[in-house]
Design an enzyme around this catalytic site. Structure first.
Site, mmCIF file in Angstrom:
data_model
loop_
_atom_site.group_PDB
_atom_site.id
_atom_site.type_symbol
_atom_site.label_atom_id
_atom_site.label_comp_id
_atom_site.label_asym_id
_atom_site.label_seq_id
_atom_site.Cartn_x
_atom_site.Cartn_y
_atom_site.Cartn_z
ATOM 1 C CG ASN A 7 52.187 6.330 75.599
ATOM 2 O OD1 ASN A 7 52.619 7.415 76.004
ATOM 3 N ND2 ASN A 7 52.771 5.672 74.619
ATOM 4 C CG HIS A 25 53.631 6.082 69.585
ATOM 5 N ND1 HIS A 25 54.908 6.268 70.081
ATOM 6 C CD2 HIS A 25 53.790 5.558 68.340
ATOM 7 C CE1 HIS A 25 55.792 5.866 69.177
ATOM 8 N NE2 HIS A 25 55.143 5.436 68.109
ATOM 9 C CB SER A 83 48.032 5.389 68.282
ATOM 10 O OG SER A 83 48.124 5.132 66.909
ATOM 11 C CG ASP A 94 55.095 3.072 71.619
ATOM 12 O OD1 ASP A 94 54.710 3.726 72.604
ATOM 13 O OD2 ASP A 94 56.162 3.309 71.034
HETATM 14 C C1 GAR Z 1 54.278 13.899 71.672
HETATM 15 O O1 GAR Z 1 54.278 14.084 70.288
HETATM 16 C C2 GAR Z 1 54.018 12.446 72.011
HETATM 17 O O2 GAR Z 1 53.144 11.822 71.109
HETATM 18 C C3 GAR Z 1 55.405 11.860 71.923
HETATM 19 O O3 GAR Z 1 56.216 12.824 72.514
HETATM 20 C C4 GAR Z 1 55.682 14.116 72.241
HETATM 21 C C5 GAR Z 1 55.668 14.900 73.535
HETATM 22 O O4 GAR Z 1 55.327 16.241 73.293
HETATM 23 N N1 GAR Z 1 55.472 10.609 72.606
HETATM 24 C C6 GAR Z 1 56.205 9.585 72.174
HETATM 25 O O5 GAR Z 1 56.908 9.626 71.193
HETATM 26 C C7 GAR Z 1 56.086 8.334 73.023
HETATM 27 N N2 GAR Z 1 56.635 7.201 72.375
HETATM 28 P P1 GAR Z 1 54.947 17.196 74.504
HETATM 29 O O6 GAR Z 1 56.029 17.038 75.570
HETATM 30 O O7 GAR Z 1 54.977 18.567 73.902
HETATM 31 O O8 GAR Z 1 53.586 16.807 75.010
#
Ligand code: GAR
Length: 192
Positions: A107, A109, A136, A145
């Site tokens: 994943n 984060h 991360s 997470d």
């Molecule tokens: C990303 O910034 C990712 O790190 C976050 O969601 C966004 C998705 O962007 N994930 C989390 O917060 C998970 N806990 P994207 O749809 O444009 O790839």
């Protein structure tokens, strides 16, 4: 050819960066499947554009998490993916997924874990005046997470940056670090 399955819930910019890295041969594998828990997500349009198979579902149409994860596991088993990549998938995986694919799921984060787990990690970091913000990549376990960290990258902030500027930098890092980390993990697997 190695196979990657990507999970996303929204925009899918990380999904697009990973797909681009497979096309550019930064990652020696193909993205063979997108799993999406939101039929309105822009990630689904990206999958169609890239010619990548997509399984989109609404969790509410299933009686339980076990039921929809059983369906996901059946689809993944047809593929037998080398790596399952959560890229903005806003759900905690249940034991059905973890029993089937634990150790093969990663994943991304938007925080320097273990700080700022869960929702709106960037907002949490800004609110607590963290001196560094970052990204991360970690293995997925049953927690939120909490799995073993594989890679991290961050930058210093002094409170003068807007949220939009910070988000932009976080995404820039993500779009580099996730493909690089995926390439590294798949190479490591090959050389064992
Ligand atoms: C990303 O910034 C990712 O790190 C976050 O969601 C966004 C998705 O962007 N994930 C989390 O917060 C998970 N806990 P994207 O749809 O444009 O790839």
């Amino acid at each position: 050819m190695k196979q990657i399955a990507v999970f996303a819930s929204g925009n899918g910019s990380n999904f697009a960066a990973i797909h681009a890295a497979t096309i550019n041969k930064v990652i020696d594998a193909e993205v063979a499947l997108l799993i999406c828990d939101n039929p309105d997500a822009y990630a689904i349009h990206r999958a169609a554009e890239f010619g990548i198979e997509c399984f989109a579902f609404k969790p509410k149409m299933f009686a339980s998490k076990v039921d929809y994860e059983t369906e996901i596991v059946a689809r993944l088993n047809q593929l037998d993916p080398d790596l399952i990549v959560l890229a903005g998938y806003m759900r905690i995986l249940g034991h059905t997924m973890l029993d089937a694919f634990g150790g093969r799921i990663i994943n991304i984060h938007p925080s320097l874990l273990p700080d700022f787990k869960g929702k709106d990690a960037i907002g949490q970091a800004i609110a607590s005046k963290a001196p560094r913000i970052g990204v991360s990549i970690h293995y997925v376990d049953e927690g939120m997470d909490t799995g073993t960290i594989i890679a991290q990258s961050g930058f210093a902030v002094d409170g003068s940056e807007s949220r939009a500027e910070i988000e932009c930098r976080v995404h820039e890092i993500e779009h580099q670090l996730y493909p690089q980390t995926i390439a590294m993990l798949l190479e490591k697997e090959t050389s064992v």
